[in-house]
Design an enzyme around this catalytic site. Structure first.
Site, PDB file in Angstrom:
ATOM      1  N   SER A 101     -11.694  -1.590   0.910  1.00 40.08           N
ATOM      2  CA  SER A 101     -10.462  -2.111   1.511  1.00 40.08           C
ATOM      3  C   SER A 101     -10.796  -3.493   1.601  1.00 40.08           C
ATOM      4  CB  SER A 101     -10.750  -1.478   3.337  1.00 40.08           C
ATOM      5  OG  SER A 101      -9.657  -1.602   3.784  1.00 40.08           O
ATOM      6  N   LYS A 136      -2.862  -0.135   2.000  1.00 41.14           N
ATOM      7  CA  LYS A 136      -3.094  -0.486   0.727  1.00 41.14           C
ATOM      8  C   LYS A 136      -3.027   0.764  -0.312  1.00 41.14           C
ATOM      9  CE  LYS A 136      -6.968  -3.795   2.054  1.00 41.14           C
ATOM     10  NZ  LYS A 136      -6.859  -3.738   3.637  1.00 41.14           N
ATOM     11  N   SER A 193      -5.151  -0.454   7.052  1.00 47.42           N
ATOM     12  CA  SER A 193      -5.489  -0.827   5.599  1.00 47.42           C
ATOM     13  C   SER A 193      -5.389   0.472   5.086  1.00 47.42           C
ATOM     14  CB  SER A 193      -7.137  -1.008   5.266  1.00 47.42           C
ATOM     15  OG  SER A 193      -7.261  -2.186   5.449  1.00 47.42           O
TER      16      SER A 193
END
Length: 299
Positions: free
Chosen positions: A117, A63, A60
Site C-alpha cells: 500500500s 490502488k 487504499s
C-alpha cells in the site's frame, strides 16, 4: 445406464450447491464493518450482504483500480520510472521510504502499491501515465463506468482522499474484473518483496499489509487493504471459503484488525454455521456511524 443416471440425479438433489460447497447457515453472523458483501464468483450467489450499496470512502482499496488502469495502458513493466508525487497536493509530507527522484521498475511500483500500500508508488504510476495525472484519473473513472461501478468515483490514485468512494457491490465487480489480470493477484498476494532503487542505489524490503497471506488455511488469490480516518479499515479479497471461490469486501471497520477478524468470522460461519462475537467497541462504532448516516440522509 438408468441406474447411473438416477444416482447422478440423487446427488444433484442432495448436493444442490455442488461438491465441496455447503448451503448457507440459517443464523446471521454480525460483522464489525459498516458495509460488507460476500459473493460466490462461480454462481454469483450472494452469501452475505450488509449495506452493500452504500457509497463510502475506500482508502487504499483505490490502488487496485490504479494498478488495473496501468496494466490496461500496456506500458513497459520493466521501464524504470522516477518517484514523483508532485501531482497530488500534500503527498510530499506523506511518510514513505521511497525517495523522491529515485527510480524503480513500473512492475515494482505496482507491486508496492498493492501488497505494501505504498502511496508514493501509486502516485508515481499516475504521474508516468500517458497524458499524465489528469488522463490517469479520467481513465480510472472511465474504467469504473465500463465495469458498471455506478457508485464509484476517483479523484486521485492513492486513496488518501475521502472523495475516492465506492460501494461493496461495486468493489465485487472490480474484484471479478481483476481475475482477468493474473499479475494483480500474484503481486498483491505476495508475502513480501525486496526492491532495489537507483539514483541513488538502495534496497528496501516490504511486507504485505494483509496478515492473512501468512496464515495457514487461507488461499488468497488477490487482496488489498485500506485505511484512513474517514474510511476506517477496509479489506477486499479473492479467496476460498467453505469450498467456494468468493469475492469478499468489508468497508469501514473499527479497530486495527477487525476487518481481518470479519474475514475469519465469515469463513467460520460458512464452514460451521456457528456465529462468532464481534468486539463491543466495534459494534458501538458501527451503530454510531449508522446514526450519522441516517442524520445525513434526513438532511
Amino acid at each position: 445406464m438408468r441406474a447411473k443416471f438416477l444416482c447422478c440425479l440423487c446427488c444433484l438433489l442432495v448436493f444442490p450447491f455442488g461438491l465441496g460447497a455447503k448451503p448457507l447457515p440459517d443464523s446471521h453472523q454480525p460483522l464489525a464493518a459498516v458495509s460488507a458483501l460476500l459473493v460466490d464468483i462461480n454462481s454469483n450467489e450472494e452469501l452475505y450482504a450488509e449495506q452493500a450499496d452504500m457509497p463510502l470512502p475506500i482508502a487504499s482499496i483505490s490502488k487496485l483500480m490504479t494498478a488495473l488502469v496501468v496494466l490496461d495502458a500496456q506500458q513497459p513493466l520493466r521501464e524504470r520510472i522516477a518517484v514523483n508525487v508532485s501531482d497530488i497536493p500534500g503527498m510530499a509530507n506523506v511518510v514513505s521510504r521511497l525517495r523522491i527522484g529515485s527510480t524503480l521498475q513500473r512492475k515494482e511500483a505496482i507491486a508496492l502499491a498493492l501488497m505494501a500500500s505504498e502511496n508514493r508508488a501509486a502516485a508515481t504510476l499516475a504521474h508516468h501515465y500517458p497524458g499524465g495525472f489528469p488522463a490517469f484519473i479520467k481513465a480510472m473513472n472511465a474504467k469504473a463506468k465500463a465495469l458498471g461501478m455506478q457508485q464509484s468515483h476517483f479523484v486521485e490514485p492513492t486513496g488518501l482522499s475521502s472523495a475516492n468512494v465506492s460501494s461493496a457491490r461495486d468493489l465485487v465487480k472490480l474484484l471479478v474484473a481483476s481475475r482477468s489480470y493474473p499479475l494483480l493477484g500474484k503481486l498483491s498476494s505476495a508475502k513480501n518483496r525486496s526492491v532495489t532503487l537507483r539514483k541513488p542505489r538502495y534496497s528496501l524490503a516490504f511486507y504485505n499489509t494483509n496478515p492473512l497471506v501468512n496464515k495457514p488455511g487461507w488461499k488468497i488469490q488477490l487482496t488489498k487493504t485500506g485505511y484512513t480516518d474517514a474510511a476506517g479499515h477496509c479489506l477486499v479479497m479473492l479467496t476460498e471459503m467453505a469450498g467456494r471461490q468468493v469475492a469478499f469486501v468489508v468497508l469501514d471497520a473499527f479497530g486495527k484488525y477487525t476487518h481481518i477478524g470479519d474475514a475469519g468470522r465469515l469463513k467460520r460461519w460458512l464452514h460451521t454455521g456457528k456465529v462468532s462475537k464481534v468486539p463491543p467497541q466495534a459494534l458501538r462504532y458501527k451503530q454510531e456511524k449508522r446514526a450519522l448516516q441516517q442524520q445525513a440522509a434526513a438532511h
